[in-house]
Design an enzyme around this catalytic site. Sequence first.
Site, PDB file in Angstrom:
ATOM      1  N   LYS A   1      14.696  35.542  62.206  1.00 26.28           N
ATOM      2  CA  LYS A   1      14.662  34.985  63.665  1.00 26.28           C
ATOM      3  C   LYS A   1      13.977  36.065  64.434  1.00 26.28           C
ATOM      4  O   LYS A   1      14.215  37.344  63.877  1.00 26.28           O
ATOM      5  CB  LYS A   1      16.187  34.673  64.180  1.00 26.28           C
ATOM      6  CG  LYS A   1      17.095  36.012  63.887  1.00 26.28           C
ATOM      7  CD  LYS A   1      18.586  35.657  63.929  1.00 26.28           C
ATOM      8  CE  LYS A   1      19.259  37.002  63.688  1.00 26.28           C
ATOM      9  NZ  LYS A   1      20.907  36.557  63.724  1.00 26.28           N
TER      10      LYS A   1
ATOM     11  N   MET B   1       7.770  53.626  81.484  1.00 24.53           N
ATOM     12  CA  MET B   1       7.344  52.426  80.888  1.00 24.53           C
ATOM     13  C   MET B   1       6.259  52.331  79.653  1.00 24.53           C
ATOM     14  O   MET B   1       6.343  51.594  78.823  1.00 24.53           O
ATOM     15  CB  MET B   1       6.799  51.765  81.941  1.00 24.53           C
ATOM     16  CG  MET B   1       6.557  50.106  81.793  1.00 24.53           C
ATOM     17  SD  MET B   1       6.257  49.054  83.001  1.00 24.53           S
ATOM     18  CE  MET B   1       7.334  49.060  84.204  1.00 24.53           C
TER      19      MET B   1
ATOM     20  N   ARG C   1      32.186  32.682  68.321  1.00 18.68           N
ATOM     21  CA  ARG C   1      30.944  32.184  69.268  1.00 18.68           C
ATOM     22  C   ARG C   1      30.661  30.968  68.831  1.00 18.68           C
ATOM     23  O   ARG C   1      31.540  30.052  69.478  1.00 18.68           O
ATOM     24  CB  ARG C   1      29.870  33.174  68.206  1.00 18.68           C
ATOM     25  CG  ARG C   1      29.889  34.839  68.413  1.00 18.68           C
ATOM     26  CD  ARG C   1      28.846  35.566  68.227  1.00 18.68           C
ATOM     27  NE  ARG C   1      27.889  34.986  67.216  1.00 18.68           N
ATOM     28  CZ  ARG C   1      26.862  35.861  66.441  1.00 18.68           C
ATOM     29  NH1 ARG C   1      26.843  37.090  67.044  1.00 18.68           N
ATOM     30  NH2 ARG C   1      25.993  35.382  65.633  1.00 18.68           N
TER      31      ARG C   1
ATOM     32  N   TYR D   1       9.289  61.782  85.020  1.00 17.90           N
ATOM     33  CA  TYR D   1      10.105  61.658  86.065  1.00 17.90           C
ATOM     34  C   TYR D   1      11.336  62.223  86.408  1.00 17.90           C
ATOM     35  O   TYR D   1      12.098  62.655  85.241  1.00 17.90           O
ATOM     36  CB  TYR D   1      10.586  60.171  86.477  1.00 17.90           C
ATOM     37  CG  TYR D   1       9.327  59.107  86.313  1.00 17.90           C
ATOM     38  CD1 TYR D   1       8.349  59.339  87.452  1.00 17.90           C
ATOM     39  CD2 TYR D   1       9.114  58.369  85.358  1.00 17.90           C
ATOM     40  CE1 TYR D   1       7.113  58.600  87.415  1.00 17.90           C
ATOM     41  CE2 TYR D   1       7.835  57.373  85.433  1.00 17.90           C
ATOM     42  CZ  TYR D   1       7.257  57.724  86.404  1.00 17.90           C
ATOM     43  OH  TYR D   1       5.824  56.637  86.718  1.00 17.90           O
TER      44      TYR D   1
END
Length: 373
Positions: free
Chosen positions: A39, A314, A136, A266
């Site tokens: 998956k 990013m 679940r 940053y």
Amino acid sequence: MGRLPAGVMREATIDVGAIEDNVRHLRRLVGVDVIAVVKADGYGHGAARSAAAALAGGATRLGVADLAEALALRRGGVDAPLVAWLHAPGAAFGEAVERGVELGISSLDQLNAAAAAATAERPAILHLKLETGLGRNGVPPAEWALVCAEAARLERLGRVRVLGAFSHLSNTSADDDRAALAAFEAGLGVAASAGLAPRLRHIAATHAAIALPETRLTCVRLGIGIYGLSPFEDRSSADLGLRPAMTLRAAVAAVRRVPAGQGVSYGYAYRTDAETTLALVPLGYADGVPRQASGTGPVLIGGRRFRVAGRIAMDQFVVDVGDAPVAVGDEVVLFGDPTLGMPAATEWADAAGTINYEIVTRVGARVPRRQVS
Ligand SMILES: *Cc1c(COP(=O)(O)O)cnc(C)c1O
């Protein structure tokens, strides 16, 4: 590995031989059939190539979450037994039944939808999922008798075939997992009383398949282990005889000699404390490098370990390499096989407060995967 191919700025190499070996090793260890879980694009490694490698290593069935994942494998030519277990409300199972995709069934509604998709020639092939404590999906204990009775009725009509029954464990403790196993066995009793005889009975994923032999039943569903990563906090891949299949790396995109006091990235969360060299690594959170690992994530450059300096952006982050002779184009390894000196995916997980599963699975679509063997 050395340098990246010319013109390649970042890549994840996927060692399909490692996946094959890991499956072979785990298959021998558990002594029962292996359902290879591919998956989420094979936990980031590529679903089709992971499936092929796992089958070559001895897996006899594939598992995915979504039907769309199953159908993509079928369209890609994968014709091995394949089960999908997480469905949209109101999902139509026609194409799945037609293509022989087995369905995990967690409710009476899903059972009826599967039967409705069956044809006279092609029954829907089902694995009934029993809820045994994880909270679940899965048929809850109060509905076991009802759903099993209906499944048995549909099976007699030739609309469905209940090939399997399964559940999933919480890995909270051995005692919790044993309690869930006992609940599952009670559910198998309910199924038998209803006239069902599911040939495949599976509850263990990698963790329990290794740690709790009584959970191996007739088969196990192995995900993280086939990719060579450990689900245990206190055992490494090598401890388990596994080899990590993914190496995430980039080519240094720029180097800059800077004085003491230079702010980096940053927020200037990092400032140089002496004259030094900064290397720019073209991988960022868009590529799955967790921003939470700013200032701490490990990398290997030229055989030496460094850490991310300042914030991960990013598309890129910076490494302070001191006076090391790092040049544009040099290879930077974020994680791979720690027996080769590379950081482990688990180290990035620790730096980001998450688990190794997330580190490999989140590697972004912008990172080309290159298959090696
Ligand atoms: C993802 C998943 C697995 C595989 O788990 P690993 O811990 O990666 O081995 C097995 N079963 C189910 C139902 C899953 O969702």
